[in-house]
Design a protein around this motif. Structure first.
Motif, mmCIF file in Angstrom:
data_model
loop_
_atom_site.group_PDB
_atom_site.id
_atom_site.type_symbol
_atom_site.label_atom_id
_atom_site.label_comp_id
_atom_site.label_asym_id
_atom_site.label_seq_id
_atom_site.Cartn_x
_atom_site.Cartn_y
_atom_site.Cartn_z
ATOM 1 N N GLY A 427 0.824 -1.205 0.000
ATOM 2 C CA GLY A 427 0.000 0.000 0.000
ATOM 3 C C GLY A 427 0.852 1.246 0.000
ATOM 4 N N LYS A 428 0.212 2.357 0.290
ATOM 5 C CA LYS A 428 0.902 3.641 0.337
ATOM 6 C C LYS A 428 0.784 4.226 1.733
ATOM 7 C CE LYS A 428 0.417 4.712 -4.566
ATOM 8 N NZ LYS A 428 -0.054 5.695 -5.585
ATOM 9 N N ILE A 429 1.835 4.937 2.115
ATOM 10 C CA ILE A 429 1.879 5.494 3.457
ATOM 11 C C ILE A 429 2.286 6.953 3.374
ATOM 12 C CG2 ILE A 429 4.306 4.937 3.983
ATOM 13 C CD1 ILE A 429 3.264 3.922 6.734
ATOM 14 N N ARG A 430 1.743 7.746 4.261
ATOM 15 C CA ARG A 430 2.099 9.164 4.325
ATOM 16 C C ARG A 430 2.017 9.621 5.777
ATOM 17 N NH1 ARG A 430 -3.351 11.062 1.160
ATOM 18 N NH2 ARG A 430 -3.790 8.839 1.099
ATOM 19 N N ALA A 431 2.604 10.756 6.033
ATOM 20 C CA ALA A 431 2.569 11.346 7.374
ATOM 21 C C ALA A 431 1.783 12.638 7.327
ATOM 22 C CB ALA A 431 3.980 11.599 7.886
ATOM 23 N N ILE A 432 1.107 12.917 8.420
ATOM 24 C CA ILE A 432 0.375 14.172 8.576
ATOM 25 C C ILE A 432 0.868 14.828 9.855
ATOM 26 C CG2 ILE A 432 -1.862 15.283 8.799
ATOM 27 C CD1 ILE A 432 -1.981 11.749 7.685
ATOM 28 N N ALA A 433 1.432 16.007 9.726
ATOM 29 C CA ALA A 433 1.841 16.780 10.901
ATOM 30 C C ALA A 433 0.695 17.733 11.247
ATOM 31 C CB ALA A 433 3.116 17.557 10.617
ATOM 32 N N ARG A 434 0.177 17.609 12.458
ATOM 33 C CA ARG A 434 -0.927 18.464 12.926
ATOM 34 C C ARG A 434 -0.371 19.422 13.971
ATOM 35 N NH1 ARG A 434 -5.993 16.128 11.835
ATOM 36 N NH2 ARG A 434 -6.908 17.344 13.524
ATOM 37 N N ALA A 468 -6.493 24.447 14.062
ATOM 38 C CA ALA A 468 -5.431 23.484 13.796
ATOM 39 C C ALA A 468 -5.116 23.459 12.309
ATOM 40 C CB ALA A 468 -5.839 22.098 14.266
ATOM 41 N N GLU A 469 -3.839 23.293 11.989
ATOM 42 C CA GLU A 469 -3.400 23.185 10.609
ATOM 43 C C GLU A 469 -2.691 21.845 10.426
ATOM 44 O OE1 GLU A 469 -1.390 26.550 8.873
ATOM 45 O OE2 GLU A 469 -2.130 27.874 10.461
ATOM 46 N N ILE A 470 -2.508 21.471 9.178
ATOM 47 C CA ILE A 470 -1.805 20.227 8.887
ATOM 48 C C ILE A 470 -0.824 20.437 7.749
ATOM 49 C CG2 ILE A 470 -3.735 18.779 9.641
ATOM 50 C CD1 ILE A 470 -4.312 18.223 6.675
ATOM 51 N N ARG A 471 0.153 19.554 7.698
ATOM 52 C CA ARG A 471 1.030 19.405 6.546
ATOM 53 C C ARG A 471 1.033 17.919 6.199
ATOM 54 N NH1 ARG A 471 0.322 24.015 6.704
ATOM 55 N NH2 ARG A 471 1.839 25.724 6.798
ATOM 56 N N VAL A 472 0.865 17.599 4.931
ATOM 57 C CA VAL A 472 0.757 16.219 4.489
ATOM 58 C C VAL A 472 1.971 15.883 3.636
ATOM 59 C CG1 VAL A 472 -0.658 14.522 3.270
ATOM 60 C CG2 VAL A 472 -1.752 16.420 4.501
ATOM 61 N N SER A 473 2.623 14.784 3.958
ATOM 62 C CA SER A 473 3.821 14.385 3.229
ATOM 63 C C SER A 473 3.444 13.728 1.901
ATOM 64 C CB SER A 473 4.656 13.405 4.058
ATOM 65 O OG SER A 473 4.067 12.114 4.046
ATOM 66 N N ALA A 493 6.226 18.675 0.945
ATOM 67 C CA ALA A 493 6.398 19.715 -0.062
ATOM 68 C C ALA A 493 6.254 21.092 0.570
ATOM 69 C CB ALA A 493 5.382 19.533 -1.186
ATOM 70 N N THR A 494 5.346 21.210 1.540
ATOM 71 C CA THR A 494 5.204 22.436 2.326
ATOM 72 C C THR A 494 5.686 22.124 3.741
ATOM 73 O OG1 THR A 494 3.276 23.105 1.032
ATOM 74 C CG2 THR A 494 3.629 24.211 3.143
ATOM 75 N N PRO A 495 6.780 22.735 4.178
ATOM 76 C CA PRO A 495 7.375 22.343 5.463
ATOM 77 C C PRO A 495 6.480 22.630 6.659
ATOM 78 C CG PRO A 495 8.947 23.563 4.103
ATOM 79 C CD PRO A 495 7.608 23.733 3.458
ATOM 80 N N VAL A 496 6.739 21.906 7.727
ATOM 81 C CA VAL A 496 6.126 22.193 9.021
ATOM 82 C C VAL A 496 6.810 23.439 9.569
ATOM 83 C CG1 VAL A 496 5.679 21.320 11.336
ATOM 84 C CG2 VAL A 496 5.713 19.735 9.378
ATOM 85 N N PRO A 497 6.064 24.508 9.878
ATOM 86 C CA PRO A 497 6.704 25.787 10.213
ATOM 87 C C PRO A 497 7.330 25.801 11.603
ATOM 88 C CG PRO A 497 4.332 25.967 10.449
ATOM 89 C CD PRO A 497 4.592 24.599 9.864
ATOM 90 N N PHE A 498 8.240 26.752 11.787
ATOM 91 C CA PHE A 498 8.905 26.900 13.075
ATOM 92 C C PHE A 498 7.980 27.448 14.149
ATOM 93 C CE2 PHE A 498 12.947 27.356 10.473
ATOM 94 C CZ PHE A 498 13.396 26.080 10.794
ATOM 95 N N ASP A 499 6.885 28.085 13.764
ATOM 96 C CA ASP A 499 5.969 28.639 14.761
ATOM 97 C C ASP A 499 4.898 27.626 15.176
ATOM 98 O OD1 ASP A 499 4.532 28.625 12.436
ATOM 99 O OD2 ASP A 499 3.813 30.679 12.570
ATOM 100 N N ALA A 500 5.091 26.362 14.834
ATOM 101 C CA ALA A 500 4.133 25.318 15.199
ATOM 102 C C ALA A 500 4.174 25.035 16.697
ATOM 103 C CB ALA A 500 4.421 24.039 14.418
ATOM 104 N N ILE A 501 3.012 24.819 17.287
ATOM 105 C CA ILE A 501 2.899 24.367 18.674
ATOM 106 C C ILE A 501 1.827 23.284 18.728
ATOM 107 C CG2 ILE A 501 3.720 26.477 19.800
ATOM 108 C CD1 ILE A 501 0.859 27.368 20.118
ATOM 109 N N ASP A 502 1.769 22.560 19.852
ATOM 110 C CA ASP A 502 0.860 21.411 19.966
ATOM 111 C C ASP A 502 1.026 20.479 18.771
ATOM 112 O OD1 ASP A 502 -0.078 22.306 22.325
ATOM 113 O OD2 ASP A 502 -2.077 22.818 21.643
ATOM 114 N N VAL A 503 2.234 20.051 18.540
ATOM 115 C CA VAL A 503 2.545 19.266 17.349
ATOM 116 C C VAL A 503 2.265 17.784 17.603
ATOM 117 C CG1 VAL A 503 4.326 18.681 15.660
ATOM 118 C CG2 VAL A 503 4.346 20.923 16.777
ATOM 119 N N MET A 504 1.662 17.122 16.622
ATOM 120 C CA MET A 504 1.544 15.675 16.653
ATOM 121 C C MET A 504 1.814 15.138 15.255
ATOM 122 S SD MET A 504 -2.544 14.697 16.721
ATOM 123 C CE MET A 504 -2.139 12.962 16.847
#
Length: 776
Positions: A427-434, A468-473, A493-504
Motif C-alpha cells: 500500500g501507500k503510506i504518508r505522514a500528517i503533521a498536525r 489546527a493546521e496540517i502538513r501532508v507528506s 512539499a510544504t514544510p512544518v513551520p517553526f511557529d508550530a505548537i501542539d505538534v503531533m
C-alpha cells in the motif's frame, strides 16, 4: 357457533398473540442498538483511536451533523460519537434504501442490491455511505488541506463526522441481518399491511428491554479470526457471518415450518435449516400466567375452542414456532383454509404454522445480542489497522536550520505494524503533521513565554491561534509485516513551520491489510514543539580570574592586573605562546544525533560573538542527547549534550507544560551550548557573559543540514562514556580551554508549578526549565 363467528373470534385471538405489524423503528430500535454498539467499540474503549484521529478524548469530542426535530431536518446539531453512529443508522432507512437491506446467503440473493454488496462495494454509485465511503471520508478527514486554516479544518471535521455517520449505516445492516426475514428472502413492507413484520413491531415496543439486552452483548471482533474482510461479517467460509447464522438458526414469518397433509412437520420449503424438533403443548395459563387477557379468556371459554397451542423447538429454543391456534378449531371440525404457497400456488390445509409474541419472546434476546455483537465487531474491524509511531534510532524526528526560516521539510519516524496477525502489503503510506500556530512567533524567539519574576508570562494574547493546521507528506509505497518496524522518511512539499505548537505526527497507511484491500492502518505520536538549540562561539570574550573581558582589552592591558594573569612569561607584553591564548577565532560545530548519525554542521564556521541555531522535533516526554564536535583551531573536542524538549502542551484546554525562553548574552534562546575560554579556572557564570559587540550578533550563522545520513562519527565507545568520566577526561586534558556544563533538568522530573500571569482561562502550569539547559 357459526363458521363466521368462529373465524372472527380466532382472528381476534391471533391479533392478541401476534402483535400488529410495523416496520423496524428507525428512531428507536436501530438508534438504541447503534449507540450502544458504538459505546462498546474501540471508539470508546481504546483511547488511542481518538488520539490517532487527532480528536479529543471520547467524552469531550462532539461531532456536527444536520439537526432534526421529529422528521424535520433543519440547521446543525452536536452529537457524541455514539449518537452520530446512531444517526447514521436512522438515515439508512430513508428513501428506497430499505430495499437493499436483505441478503439470503443460501441462494445469494436480496430484494434489491444484496446487503453486503450495498455496503462494501466501492463502485455502487447509488449512495455515499458505504464502508469504502467511510474510508474515503477518513482520508479526507485526515488529509484535506485546501483554502484557509478555518475552512480547511471545518472540512476535515465534517469528513470525520461523515465517516462515523457511514459506520452507522453499516451497523444498520448488521442489525437487519439479525432479523430473520432479512436473511430468508421474506418480504415485508410497512405500507402493505399483509407484508408488515410482526417481529419488528414487537421489537420496537420493547425499547427498554432492547437496551438491557444490548448492554450484555459481547463484540464479535476482535477475537474471531475468521473475520478477515468486511464481507466476512455477512458470510464467510466458517459459516459464522451473521446472515449465515440467522438464516440457519431461525424461522421467519414467511419461511416457517410446514405441515404435510399426512401430519409431518417439515422445514421450510426453501431452507433445510433450522430443523423442527420436539413439540410441546401450552395452555393459555402456562403462557400468560395469571394475566390472561380478557379477550382470550372470553374466547377460550367457548367449549368448542381448544386454546392449547403446540410449539416446536429448534436447537436455539423450545418455542421456535407455533402450530397455530387455528389448528385447534379447524382440525377437529374438519375445516380447511386456503393459502398461496410461493412457487406452488393455492393449497388447502387444516393446520397453519405461525409466529406469535411467545415465539418472539424466546428468540428476541439472542437476536438483539447478535445484532449488537456484530455491529460492534464491524466498527472494531474498520479500525483494526494499527501503527505504532515512535522516534527513530537517532531520537530526533526532524532537524532544520533555523536561520533559513523554512521549517521542517523532512521527518523520520519508526513505524511499527501492530495490527494483530495482519501484514500491510504493497500500500501507500504518508505522514500528517498536525499543529496550531504561535500567533506571537518571531524569528528572534522574542515571541515566546517568559519567566519574569517567577511568573510565566505570555508574549501576546494570541499565542495559540484557534485553528489546527496540517502538513501532508508525499506518499510512498511500503510493505510492513505484522509486528515489523521500519524507519521511514517523510518528505513534506510544504514544510512544518517553526511557529508550530501542539505538534503531533500521524502516520496513515492505505491499501491491503491482511486479506482485505481498500483498508487502512493509522497511528500517531505526540511530538515536541520545534526545539531550538543554539551553538554559541563566545571566544569574543575571555574569562580571566572569574570576570569576562574582550580579548583585545586583555592584550592592550597585559602589563597590569588582572590582565597580567595571562602574561605567563611576565614580560609585560602579550606573546602567545608562551602567554595564555586569549584571542578568539572562528569555530566549526558538527552536530551528531545518537547512533553516529550526523545532523548538521556550521557552514561557514561560526565567528566569535556569533551563533548557529538548529531546530529539532523530538519526543516530548524525555530528554534527548546530541553530540557537538567543536573544531577550534588545533583543538577538536567531541562533547555530549543533554537537552530537554521544548513543550507547549494543551490538555483539557489547560496548559500542561510550557518551556520558557530566556536571554543569553542579550538574545532570546532556549537550549544553548557555548564554547568559551578562561584562565586559570572557570568561576564565572557563562549566562552572565556580556552581549556580543558584533553588529550581526542577533543573526544566526547558517547551518548545513545533512539530514539523517550516517557519516564518520565519534567512536562508539565515546558515545557510551558517562558524563562524569567525560568531564574528568576533559578537565585533565583541556584545562585552559574548557566548556562548563550546566546539567539539564529532565522532563521526567518536572519542576514545581510557577505562577502564571493572568491570561484568558489562565491554567496551572508545570514548567520545564529547558532554557539554557546546556550553558558552557
Amino acid at each position: 357457533m357459526t363458521k363466521i363467528h368462529r373465524y372472527f373470534l380466532l382472528t381476534l385471538l391471533a391479533a392478541t398473540l401476534a402483535l400488529p405489524a410495523y416496520a423496524y423503528n428507525d428512531r428507536v430500535t436501530h438508534n438504541d442498538m447503534s449507540v450502544i454498539a458504538a459505546e462498546k467499540s474501540v471508539l470508546y474503549t481504546d483511547p488511542s483511536i481518538m488520539y490517532s484521529l487527532g480528536l479529543l478524548p471520547i467524552d469531550r469530542q462532539a461531532f456536527v451533523y444536520t439537526g432534526t426535530l421529529q422528521d424535520i431536518q433543519a440547521g446543525e446539531a452536536l452529537y457524541t460519537a455514539g449518537a452520530i453512529v446512531g444517526r447514521g443508522a436512522i438515515d439508512e432507512d430513508s428513501g428506497n434504501r430499505p430495499l437493499h437491506h436483505f441478503y439470503d446467503p443460501v441462494y445469494e440473493r436480496g430484494m434489491g442490491i444484496r446487503s453486503w454488496v450495498w455496503m462494501t462495494e466501492p463502485l455502487i454509485s447509488l449512495h455515499d455511505r458505504s464502508l469504502p465511503d467511510a474510508r474515503d471520508f477518513l482520508t479526507r478527514g485526515l488529509t484535506f488541506n485546501e483554502g484557509g486554516a478555518a475552512a480547511s479544518l471545518r472540512e476535515r471535521q465534517n469528513a470525520v463526522s461523515t465517516m462515523l455517520l457511514s459506520l452507522g449505516h453499516a451497523v444498520h445492516h448488521m442489525q437487519d441481518m439479525a432479523q430473520p426475514q432479512h436473511v430468508r428472502h421474506d418480504q415485508h413492507l410497512e405500507w402493505i399491511s399483509s407484508w408488515r413484520s410482526r417481529y419488528e413491531y414487537y421489537t420496537r415496543d420493547r425499547a427498554d428491554f432492547i437496551r438491557m439486552l444490548a448492554m450484555s452483548a459481547t463484540p464479535m471482533f476482535p477475537g474471531s479470526p475468521e473475520f478477515k474482510k468486511k464481507t466476512d461479517f455477512w458470510a464467510n467460509s466458517s459459516g459464522t457471518g451473521i446472515a449465515q447464522r440467522v438464516n440457519r438458526d431461525f424461522v421467519s414469518q414467511g419461511t416457517n415450518f410446514t405441515l404435510s397433509l399426512l401430519g409431518n412437520v417439515n422445514t421450510s420449503l426453501w431452507y433445510s435449516n433450522p430443523q423442527p424438533g420436539g413439540a410441546t403443548n401450552y395452555t393459555p395459563a402456562q403462557l400468560f400466567g395469571a394475566s390472561i387477557p380478557a379477550g382470550i379468556q372470553s374466547l377460550c371459554s367457548d367449549p368448542e375452542i381448544n386454546c392449547t397451542m403446540t410449539m416446536y423447538s429448534t436447537p436455539m429454543t423450545q418455542r421456535a414456532s407455533t402450530l397455530s391456534i387455528f389448528d385447534q378449531d379447524l382440525h377437529p371440525k374438519g375445516l380447511e383454509v386456503k393459502y398461496v404457497l410461493p412457487g406452488i400456488g393455492p393449497v388447502l390445509t387444516g393446520r397453519l404454522f405461525d409466529l406469535n409474541r411467545f415465539n418472539f419472546d424466546a428468540v428476541h434476546p439472542e437476536l438483539v445480542q447478535r445484532a449488537v455483537s456484530y455491529s460492534t465487531g464491524i466498527i472494531n474491524h474498520f479500525f483494526r489497522g494499527r501503527l505504532e509511531v515512535t522516534p527513530p534510532a537517532t531520537t530526533v524526528y526532524a532537524v532544520a536550520d533555523h536561520s533559513a526560516g523554512q521549517g521542517f521539510a523532512k521527518m523520520r519516524a519508526a513505524v511499527k505494524n501492530i495490527t494483530p496477525g495482519e501484514a500491510l502489503a504493497g500500500g501507500k503510506i504518508r505522514a500528517i503533521a498536525r499543529f496550531y500556530r504561535n500567533g506571537c512567533y518571531k524569528p528572534d524567539l522574542s515571541g515566546e513565554w517568559q519567566q519574569i519574576n517567577g511568573v510565566m508570562t505570555p508574549p501576546c494574547p494570541s499565542f495559540r491561534l484557534p485553528y489546527a493546521e496540517i502538513r501532508v507528506s508525499d506518499e510512498q509505497e511500503v510493505t510492513i509485516a505484522a509486528g515489523e518496524s521500519k524507519e521511514l522518511t517523510f518528505n513534506f512539499a510544504t514544510p512544518v513551520p517553526f511557529d508550530a505548537i501542539d505538534v503531533m505526527l500521524q502516520v496513515y497507511y492505505t491499501g491491503t491489510v491482511g486479506e482485505e484491500g481498500d483498508s487502512f492502518a493509522l497511528g500517531a505520536a505526540d511530538v515536541s514543539e520545534p526545539t531550538f538549540v543554539a551553538f554559541l562561539n563566545a571566544t569574543d570574550y575571555f574569562e580571566l580570574s572569574g570576570n569576562y573581558y574582550p580579548w583585545q582589552q586583555i592584550i592592550d592591558n597585559i602589563a597590569v592586573a588582572p590582565y597580567s594573569t595571562a602574561d605567563v612569561d611576565d614580560n609585560k607584553m602579550y606573546n602567545s605562546p608562551p602567554d595564555v591564548r586569549v584571542t578568539g577565532g572562528p569555530i566549526s560545530f558538527d552536530i551528531w544525533a545518537k547512533n553516529g548519525v550526523k545532523m548538521a554542521l556550521s557552514n561557514p564556521p561560526v565567528p566569535p560573538g556569533r551563533f548557529m541555531r538548529i531546530a529539532a522535533l523530538v519526543a516530548p516526554d524525555r530528554p534527548f542527547e546530541i553530540r557537538d564536535q567543536i573544531i577550534d583551531g588545533p583543538i577538536t573536542v567531541t562533547s555530549p549534550s543533554v537537552f530537554s524538549p521544548r513543550i507547549y502542551q494543551m490538555i483539557n484546554d489547560q496548559f500542561s507544560s510550557i518551556t520558557p525562553v530566556a536571554k543569553r548574552r542579550g538574545l532570546f534562546q532556549f537550549n544553548t551550548t557555548t564554547w568559551h575560554r578562561y584562565h586559570p579556572i572557570h568561576t564565572a557564570n557563562v549566562n552572565l557573559m556580556p552581549p556580543s559587540q558584533d553588529p550581526d550578533a542577533a543573526t544566526p550563522v547558517p547551518a548545513l543540514i545533512t539530514g539523517f545520513v550516517a557519516m564518520s562519527a565519534p567512536s562508539a565507545s565515546e558515545w557510551t562514556k558517562s558524563m562524569a568520566v567525560f568531564d574528568a577526561m576533559r578537565e585533565e586534558a583541556l584545562a585552559p580551554m574548557l566548556r562548563q556544563d550546566d546539567p539539564a533538568q529532565s522532563l521526567l522530573q518536572p519542576a514545581s508549578p510557577l505562577p502564571m500571569q493572568a491570561v484568558p482561562a489562565a491554567p496551572a502550569v508545570h514548567v520545564s526549565h529547558a532554557a539554557a539547559s546546556q550553558q558552557q
